[in-house]
Each structure stands twice: as structure tokens, then as C-alpha cells.
Design a protein around this motif. Structure first.
Motif, PDB file in Angstrom:
ATOM      1  N   ASP A 115      -1.544  -2.987 -13.603  1.00  0.00           N
ATOM      2  CA  ASP A 115      -0.378  -2.328 -13.026  1.00  0.00           C
ATOM      3  C   ASP A 115       0.877  -3.162 -13.199  1.00  0.00           C
ATOM      4  OD1 ASP A 115       0.659  -0.058 -11.491  1.00  0.00           O
ATOM      5  OD2 ASP A 115       1.088  -1.559  -9.963  1.00  0.00           O
ATOM      6  N   ARG A 116       2.009  -2.516 -13.037  1.00  0.00           N
ATOM      7  CA  ARG A 116       3.299  -3.166 -13.227  1.00  0.00           C
ATOM      8  C   ARG A 116       3.807  -3.882 -11.983  1.00  0.00           C
ATOM      9  NH1 ARG A 116       7.666   1.345 -14.496  1.00  0.00           N
ATOM     10  NH2 ARG A 116       8.406  -0.573 -15.478  1.00  0.00           N
ATOM     11  N   TRP A 117       3.125  -3.786 -10.856  1.00  0.00           N
ATOM     12  CA  TRP A 117       3.623  -4.404  -9.633  1.00  0.00           C
ATOM     13  C   TRP A 117       2.800  -5.613  -9.186  1.00  0.00           C
ATOM     14  CZ3 TRP A 117       8.277  -3.306  -9.427  1.00  0.00           C
ATOM     15  CH2 TRP A 117       8.748  -2.018  -9.688  1.00  0.00           C
ATOM     16  N   HIS A 118       1.832  -6.002  -9.998  1.00  0.00           N
ATOM     17  CA  HIS A 118       0.979  -7.127  -9.622  1.00  0.00           C
ATOM     18  C   HIS A 118       0.400  -7.733 -10.898  1.00  0.00           C
ATOM     19  CE1 HIS A 118      -2.047  -9.425  -7.372  1.00  0.00           C
ATOM     20  NE2 HIS A 118      -1.444  -9.054  -6.250  1.00  0.00           N
ATOM     21  N   ALA A 119       0.304  -9.065 -10.935  1.00  0.00           N
ATOM     22  CA  ALA A 119      -0.199  -9.740 -12.125  1.00  0.00           C
ATOM     23  C   ALA A 119      -1.696  -9.609 -12.293  1.00  0.00           C
ATOM     24  CB  ALA A 119       0.178 -11.227 -12.069  1.00  0.00           C
ATOM     25  N   SER A 120      -2.413  -9.309 -11.217  1.00  0.00           N
ATOM     26  CA  SER A 120      -3.876  -9.310 -11.267  1.00  0.00           C
ATOM     27  C   SER A 120      -4.452  -7.906 -11.405  1.00  0.00           C
ATOM     28  CB  SER A 120      -4.451  -9.949  -9.997  1.00  0.00           C
ATOM     29  OG  SER A 120      -5.864  -9.817  -9.974  1.00  0.00           O
ATOM     30  N   PRO A 121      -5.389  -7.713 -12.337  1.00  0.00           N
ATOM     31  CA  PRO A 121      -6.059  -6.411 -12.420  1.00  0.00           C
ATOM     32  C   PRO A 121      -6.928  -6.122 -11.207  1.00  0.00           C
ATOM     33  CG  PRO A 121      -7.151  -7.998 -13.843  1.00  0.00           C
ATOM     34  CD  PRO A 121      -5.896  -8.660 -13.351  1.00  0.00           C
ATOM     35  N   TYR A 122      -7.294  -7.151 -10.433  1.00  0.00           N
ATOM     36  CA  TYR A 122      -8.144  -6.915  -9.265  1.00  0.00           C
ATOM     37  C   TYR A 122      -7.394  -6.145  -8.181  1.00  0.00           C
ATOM     38  CZ  TYR A 122     -11.107 -10.179 -11.717  1.00  0.00           C
ATOM     39  OH  TYR A 122     -11.868 -10.790 -12.679  1.00  0.00           O
ATOM     40  N   TYR A 123      -6.085  -6.358  -8.071  1.00  0.00           N
ATOM     41  CA  TYR A 123      -5.306  -5.593  -7.099  1.00  0.00           C
ATOM     42  C   TYR A 123      -5.219  -4.135  -7.523  1.00  0.00           C
ATOM     43  CZ  TYR A 123      -1.319  -3.625  -4.620  1.00  0.00           C
ATOM     44  OH  TYR A 123      -0.515  -2.804  -3.872  1.00  0.00           O
ATOM     45  N   ALA A 124      -4.853  -3.879  -8.771  1.00  0.00           N
ATOM     46  CA  ALA A 124      -4.732  -2.503  -9.242  1.00  0.00           C
ATOM     47  C   ALA A 124      -6.075  -1.776  -9.148  1.00  0.00           C
ATOM     48  CB  ALA A 124      -4.224  -2.488 -10.680  1.00  0.00           C
ATOM     49  N   THR A 125      -7.155  -2.485  -9.459  1.00  0.00           N
ATOM     50  CA  THR A 125      -8.480  -1.869  -9.406  1.00  0.00           C
ATOM     51  C   THR A 125      -8.881  -1.561  -7.967  1.00  0.00           C
ATOM     52  OG1 THR A 125      -9.079  -3.034 -11.434  1.00  0.00           O
ATOM     53  CG2 THR A 125     -10.888  -2.156 -10.105  1.00  0.00           C
ATOM     54  N   TYR A 126      -8.562  -2.473  -7.061  1.00  0.00           N
ATOM     55  CA  TYR A 126      -8.812  -2.212  -5.631  1.00  0.00           C
ATOM     56  C   TYR A 126      -8.081  -0.954  -5.176  1.00  0.00           C
ATOM     57  CZ  TYR A 126      -7.177  -2.699  -0.757  1.00  0.00           C
ATOM     58  OH  TYR A 126      -6.790  -2.475   0.537  1.00  0.00           O
ATOM     59  N   CYS A 127      -6.813  -0.809  -5.557  1.00  0.00           N
ATOM     60  CA  CYS A 127      -6.048   0.371  -5.148  1.00  0.00           C
ATOM     61  C   CYS A 127      -6.657   1.644  -5.723  1.00  0.00           C
ATOM     62  CB  CYS A 127      -4.595   0.229  -5.597  1.00  0.00           C
ATOM     63  SG  CYS A 127      -3.667  -1.079  -4.760  1.00  0.00           S
ATOM     64  N   ALA A 128      -6.998   1.623  -7.005  1.00  0.00           N
ATOM     65  CA  ALA A 128      -7.539   2.816  -7.655  1.00  0.00           C
ATOM     66  C   ALA A 128      -8.909   3.175  -7.096  1.00  0.00           C
ATOM     67  CB  ALA A 128      -7.612   2.594  -9.168  1.00  0.00           C
ATOM     68  N   VAL A 129      -9.784   2.193  -6.951  1.00  0.00           N
ATOM     69  CA  VAL A 129     -11.125   2.456  -6.441  1.00  0.00           C
ATOM     70  C   VAL A 129     -11.063   2.982  -5.010  1.00  0.00           C
ATOM     71  CG1 VAL A 129     -13.257   1.320  -5.681  1.00  0.00           C
ATOM     72  CG2 VAL A 129     -12.360   0.905  -7.977  1.00  0.00           C
ATOM     73  N   SER A 130     -10.226   2.391  -4.167  1.00  0.00           N
ATOM     74  CA  SER A 130     -10.109   2.837  -2.776  1.00  0.00           C
ATOM     75  C   SER A 130      -9.686   4.297  -2.702  1.00  0.00           C
ATOM     76  CB  SER A 130      -9.103   1.960  -2.022  1.00  0.00           C
ATOM     77  OG  SER A 130      -9.529   0.619  -1.968  1.00  0.00           O
ATOM     78  N   ALA A 131      -8.697   4.669  -3.517  1.00  0.00           N
ATOM     79  CA  ALA A 131      -8.201   6.046  -3.485  1.00  0.00           C
ATOM     80  C   ALA A 131      -9.235   7.016  -4.035  1.00  0.00           C
ATOM     81  CB  ALA A 131      -6.900   6.140  -4.282  1.00  0.00           C
ATOM     82  N   LEU A 132      -9.867   6.658  -5.149  1.00  0.00           N
ATOM     83  CA  LEU A 132     -10.852   7.551  -5.740  1.00  0.00           C
ATOM     84  C   LEU A 132     -12.061   7.716  -4.834  1.00  0.00           C
ATOM     85  CD1 LEU A 132     -10.719   6.306  -9.445  1.00  0.00           C
ATOM     86  CD2 LEU A 132      -9.903   8.510  -8.594  1.00  0.00           C
ATOM     87  N   ALA A 133     -12.524   6.611  -4.244  1.00  0.00           N
ATOM     88  CA  ALA A 133     -13.704   6.675  -3.388  1.00  0.00           C
ATOM     89  C   ALA A 133     -13.480   7.572  -2.181  1.00  0.00           C
ATOM     90  CB  ALA A 133     -14.085   5.267  -2.927  1.00  0.00           C
ATOM     91  N   ALA A 134     -12.280   7.545  -1.634  1.00  0.00           N
ATOM     92  CA  ALA A 134     -12.011   8.288  -0.401  1.00  0.00           C
ATOM     93  C   ALA A 134     -11.645   9.745  -0.636  1.00  0.00           C
ATOM     94  CB  ALA A 134     -10.896   7.595   0.383  1.00  0.00           C
ATOM     95  N   TYR A 135     -10.970  10.057  -1.769  1.00  0.00           N
ATOM     96  CA  TYR A 135     -10.365  11.384  -1.865  1.00  0.00           C
ATOM     97  C   TYR A 135     -10.596  12.124  -3.180  1.00  0.00           C
ATOM     98  CZ  TYR A 135      -8.108   9.593   2.278  1.00  0.00           C
ATOM     99  OH  TYR A 135      -7.892   9.059   3.525  1.00  0.00           O
ATOM    100  N   ALA A 136     -11.275  11.513  -4.160  1.00  0.00           N
ATOM    101  CA  ALA A 136     -11.507  12.202  -5.429  1.00  0.00           C
ATOM    102  C   ALA A 136     -12.852  12.915  -5.414  1.00  0.00           C
ATOM    103  CB  ALA A 136     -11.465  11.200  -6.584  1.00  0.00           C
ATOM    104  N   PRO A 137     -13.002  13.980  -6.177  1.00  0.00           N
ATOM    105  CA  PRO A 137     -14.313  14.625  -6.308  1.00  0.00           C
ATOM    106  C   PRO A 137     -15.338  13.624  -6.848  1.00  0.00           C
ATOM    107  CG  PRO A 137     -12.573  15.986  -7.275  1.00  0.00           C
ATOM    108  CD  PRO A 137     -11.957  14.672  -6.969  1.00  0.00           C
ATOM    109  N   PRO A 138     -16.573  13.680  -6.384  1.00  0.00           N
ATOM    110  CA  PRO A 138     -17.575  12.703  -6.818  1.00  0.00           C
ATOM    111  C   PRO A 138     -17.747  12.630  -8.331  1.00  0.00           C
ATOM    112  CG  PRO A 138     -18.388  13.970  -4.950  1.00  0.00           C
ATOM    113  CD  PRO A 138     -17.104  14.610  -5.367  1.00  0.00           C
TER     114      PRO A 138
END
Length: 543
Positions: free
Chosen positions: A396-419
């Protein structure tokens, strides 16, 4: 690979309630926010406003922050902005012949540091080191390179700079020239550029549309200081802001201040995602609600509203039981995904993950939310899956680490995306997390950090997928890294240079500890479980 041994000191931690209570107390007592100091921003004050209190301390800070290779900042492109700023600041001090001060370095030390920095900067530029996607980098570096060349002409023949290059390699100035033309022609300049007012040059002094908000120009100490210099007249609010920021760190300054809404919303959202019990005071909640206008919320005063801050504020309020209609987010909808602000050059994974969380919550828990937002939630989840990197992570463009962007994406997908959308993407991310754990049990782009380890642990434990034995083993190995009593954190967040929002990072670590203790029975401290908040207080609307 074996986990580092656990010592009594490592596990002797405050309780969850104590940690959360201390965090909330600081959010309320220090509304300006806690942000690490910035080499870039501090360098601009040294160069352009030596009359601001703390000048000798800022010079000493620049010398203390210089790396062994002569650069400032992390490796590669992230070194360009802070190194260019520090070098130009030191050269400006030499050109002015700043009088010696017991609180600062002498001229010989300044010249030696400038020489080492010039050699390092020339090397980076000569190798064509790419600029990272940090705000205004394509304006900052060429502007400072031009100023450095001017300073070198003024210092030509100075024996203190023996061995330094006489000039720096050429650099692309097309972006600078385009902004110069906007300023000279009197045409509107995007308001987000006022955050980098200090590099816009003398033409910016004629622009009357920029003014301090709550004392700050563009929520930036450097922008505010240079604005004061351009006006040639005292502005009490701006001077009070600047003096307060300088005093907070005894000379050096951060890139962005204050960060009230950003800090509060991110910290509260981090805790809510992990089910950490949190009850902020009524005033703090009311102030978050008040920060939301028709265009959403802004990170700081003088900055434009953006979809990232808006969505995270909306999500935090919803999880606290104070939902606000997210209609303001729709102005950022581009059809395929959401922009961070209108006219954004690029796209943000984390902004879209936060929007997915917010719209997903409202689609699930409000009376008409499914009709209004469910289709957009499904579409946005698909977009996030499509932009996942081949290795399973997100960047992502707002953080140097892919672990932050991945945390954000995984959290959102896990909670609200179709399985069928979420599960394959999350499984790929989990596999990559397991493959990149370091020998010491932590995770990190450049080296192990507590912050990145916290994100990795949450990806493993909060991704909504079955907890496999290898995932539990990885969390066990990470335990000691999550319980290191660090008072600060390496800067990994993108502003004009990298910075650390201290309380936001701390909230992520608290959240990871809570999940780790709940998931690994050996370390379970019977922390209370919580469920997702409903719509108990009703919808709040904004004009």
C-alpha cells in the motif's frame, strides 16, 4: 526453528484492562497525538527558520540521526527525502555561518556530516534510486537538490567540505515545473499540496487562500514555519502552534501535527477488530462525530477530508455503538474502487479495506444498509482480491510494510466478504505469513518489529479461517516479540518521510496480544471476549 526463551521480564505485563485504560487516557489527555520526530521536517526548520526556538537542538538531532553510510532514513529510496533535507539544512547552516551554541554541534561537525551526506545523496541519485510513493516526494527531492547545488556554489572552496561533490546528478523536475506554473498563473492548487507548502517556493507567498487552521498550515510544522516567514508578520495562533510542537520534542518536530482524528479512530478501530473491550469517554466520541462533515473527516486541520480517515472514523464509531450514516464515503466511489481523495494519482489498498469494513458493517447491522450498500460491498471485496500480490500479500501507499496492508485487507475480507471471495485470498496470505516468519519469531520488512509482528499475528488469528497447528506454533514463537517493552517503534508509516504514530501502533500490539492469549492456551490469561457491536444507539446523521 525454535522460539526465543520466555523470561519473567517478558511475561510480566500489565493486564489488558490496564493497557487499554492507559491508552484511552493518553488519547484524551494529549489530543494533538503522539508522533515520532521527522528528519525531513526538522531539516526544513533548520534551513528556513533558524529563529524558531530549539535551533541548536535540531542541528544536534540531525547529526545524531545520520546513518553509518552517510544517509538518513531506511535503505533505498526511503533515504532520499530525509537525506536531501538534512544535507540542505546543514549546508544552509554553513552558508549562514550560524554562531556556535553549547546546545548544538560546532561548524566542523556540521561540515563533516554534510560532506558524508552529500556523498551518500550523490550515490543514490547517480544510481537512479527510485522514489517511494510518499506524499510530495516528486516535489521535495528535486526542489532540495536545486537548493543544495546553489548552496554548494556559495560554499565553493570551503576546505571544510573537502571531498564533497561540487554538484549533484540531474533529477527530473517536470512535476516541480508544473506546480510552479500553477502558482505563477494563479490557477487553483490542490489543497493537499499545502501540507508541503515549504517546498512550493516564493510564489506560494502570494497565494491568499492558504491560512492556518487551528494555528497550523497543512498540519505541518515546516509548512507553518515557512508560511510565517513569507508573511513577514506575526500570527499569534501559528506561532503558538509552532512553539508548542517544538517544545513537545525539545527542538525536533514531526511531519504531521496534530493527528487527533486519525490517531483516535485508528486506535479505537484496531482494538474493536480484535474484540478488545473499550469504552472511551463521551467527549471523545462526540468529538469524533463532530469531525465528520459532508465530505467526511480529515487526518488533521488544514488537510482535505479523505476516504481513509472518514471510513476508519465511521467504523470506529459504529463498533462503539454510535453509528453515523456513511453516505459521505460515496463521493469517493470511482466504480471499481474508492479513491483516497478526488484526483488521487494511484490507489490505496488500505483505504479500500477500511471502506469495505465500514460499508460492510452498515450493510449487515442497519435497517436499510443491505439495500444501500451490500452490492457495493461484494464488488469492493472482489477488487481487493484482484489486487492481491502474487506472493499472497498486499502492498500500500500509506505504509512501508506489506504486513500492515495485508492485515487491513484480511481483516476486511474476513469480516464482510463472501466466503468464496475471502477464503482463497486469506489462505494465500496466511501461507505467506507463515513462510516469512523470522528466526527470532517476529516479522518485518527490514528487521523484526513489534508493530509488524502484531499485524502478522492478527492475520493468522483473525482471518476467519481454521487455526492450523502451524499457525498456533507461529504465534507461540512470536509471543516474546509481542511482549517486548519498547518505548518507541521504527517509523514505517508514509508521510513526507516515514513516521510512527505511537498510540496507533500500541493499539495494534494490544490487539495482537489479546488474540494471542486467547488462542494459545498456555498463555491464556482469561481475557474477556466481546461480540461485535450492534446498532443500539441508533443512526446519527450529519449535514
Amino acid at each position: 526453528m525454535t522460539a526465543p526463551p520466555l523470561t519473567a521480564e517478558a511475561v510480566a505485563q500489565p493486564t489488558l484492562a490496564e493497557e487499554v485504560g492507559a491508552l484511552l487516557a493518553q488519547l484524551e489527555a494529549q489530543p494533538h497525538g503522539q508522533v515520532s520526530t521527522s528528519v525531513y521536517e526538522t531539516g526544513r526548520l533548520v534551513a528556513d527558520t533558524p529563529w524558531v526556538a530549539g535551533h541548536p537542538q535540531r542541528l544536534a538531532y540531525l547529526l545524531a540521526e545520520q546513518g553509518d553510510d552517510g544517509s538518513w532514513g531506511p535503505a533505498g529510496g526511503y533515504a532520499l527525502v530525509p537525506t536531501a533535507s538534512a544535507v540542505q539544512a546543514l549546508l544552509a547552516s554553513l552558508v549562514r555561518c550560524d554562531p556556535p551554541d553549547p546546545a548544538g554541534p560546532d561548524r566542523a561537525a556540521v561540515a563533516a556530516a554534510a560532506t558524508r551526506g552529500l556523498i551518500a545523496l550523490a550515490r543514490h541519485l547517480g544510481e537512479g534510486t527510485a522514489l517511494p510513493d510518499t506524499p510530495a516526494a516528486d516535489l521535495i527531492v528535486p526542489t532540495l537538490v536545486a537548493r543544495i547545488d546553489t548552496d554548494l556554489v556559495a560554499l565553493a572552496g570551503d576546505p571544510a567540505l573537502t571531498g564533497a561533490p561540487a554538484a549533484l546528478p540531474r533529477i527530473d523536475r517536470r512535476r516541480v515545473e508544473a506546480v510552479d506554473a500553477l502558482l505563477a498563473g494563479g490557477r487553483p492548487v490542490p489543497s493537499k499540496l499545502w501540507h508541503a507548502y515549504e517546498v512550493l517556493g516564493p510564489a506560494a507567498a502570494a497565494r491568499t487562500e492558504v491560512a492556518p487552521i487551528e494555528g497550523a498550515v497543512g498540519a505541518s510544522p515546516a509548512a507553518t514555519a515557512v508560511w510565517l516567514s513569507h508573511r513577514g508578520a506575526e500570527d499569534r495562533a501559528a506561532r503558538a502552534y509552532l512553539d508548542a510542537v517544538v517544545a513537545r520534542h525539545n527542538g525536533p518536530v514531526p511531519c504531521c501535527a496534530p493527528i487527533t482524528v486519525f490517531e483516535r479512530s485508528w486506535a479505537l478501530a484496531n482494538l474493536a477488530r480484535a474484540g478488545v473491550p473499550v469504552r472511551p469517554g463521551a467527549r471523545l466520541v462526540a468529538e469524533l462525530v463532530a469531525a465528520l462533515g459532508p465530505e467526511g473527516a480529515a487526518t488533521g486541520p488544514g488537510l482535505p477530508a479523505d476516504a481513509d480517515t472518514t471510513s476508519t472514523t465511521l467504523y470506529a464509531l459504529a463498533r462503539l455503538g454510535h453509528p453515523v450514516d456513511p453516505v459521505s464515503l460515496l463521493r469517493y466511489d470511482l466504480g471499481s474502487h474508492f479513491c483516497t481523495w478526488q484526483g488521487e494519482d494511484g490507489q490505496s489498498i488500505t483505504t479500500n479495506a477500511h471502506v469495505l469494513e465500514t460499508l460492510g458493517w452498515h450493510a449487515r447491522y442497519t435497517t436499510d444498509g443491505a439495500d444501500r450498500y451490500a452490492a457495493r460491498v461484494r464488488s469492493l471485496a472482489g477488487w481487493l482480491r484482484e489486487v492481491q500480490q502474487p506472493d499472497g500479500l498486499w502492498v500500500d501507499r500509506w505504509h512501508a510494510s506489506p504486513y500492515y496492508a495485508t492485515y487491513c485487507a484480511v481483516s476486511a475480507l474476513a469480516a464482510y466478504a463472501p466466503p468464496e471471495v475471502a477464503h482463497p485470498a486469506i489462505d494465500r496470505a496466511v501461507d505467506r505469513i507463515l513462510a516469512t516468519q523470522r528466526e527470532d519469531g517476529g516479522w518485518g520488512r527490514w528487521s523484526t518489529t513489534t508493530e509488524e509482528t502484531a499485524y502478522a499475528v492478527q492475520i493468522l488469528l483473525a482471518g476467519g479461517r481454521p487455526i492450523r497447528p502451524e499457525m498456533t506454533a507461529a504465534v507461540r514463537r512470536a509471543f516474546a516479540q509481542l511482549h517486548v517493552n519498547r518505548l518507541d517503534h521504527p517509523p514505517l508509516w508514509h508521510d513526507k518521510d516515514l513516521y510512527a504514530p505511537i498510540l496507533i501502533v500500541r493499539s495494534a500490539v494490544i490487539a495482537a496480544r489479546k488474540l494471542a492469549h486467547a488462542a494459545v492456551p498456555t498463555f491464556n490469561q482469561a481475557l474477556p471476549a466481546t461480540r461485535e457491536a450492534g446498532t443500539g444507539s441508533g443512526m446519527i446523521t450529519t449535514a
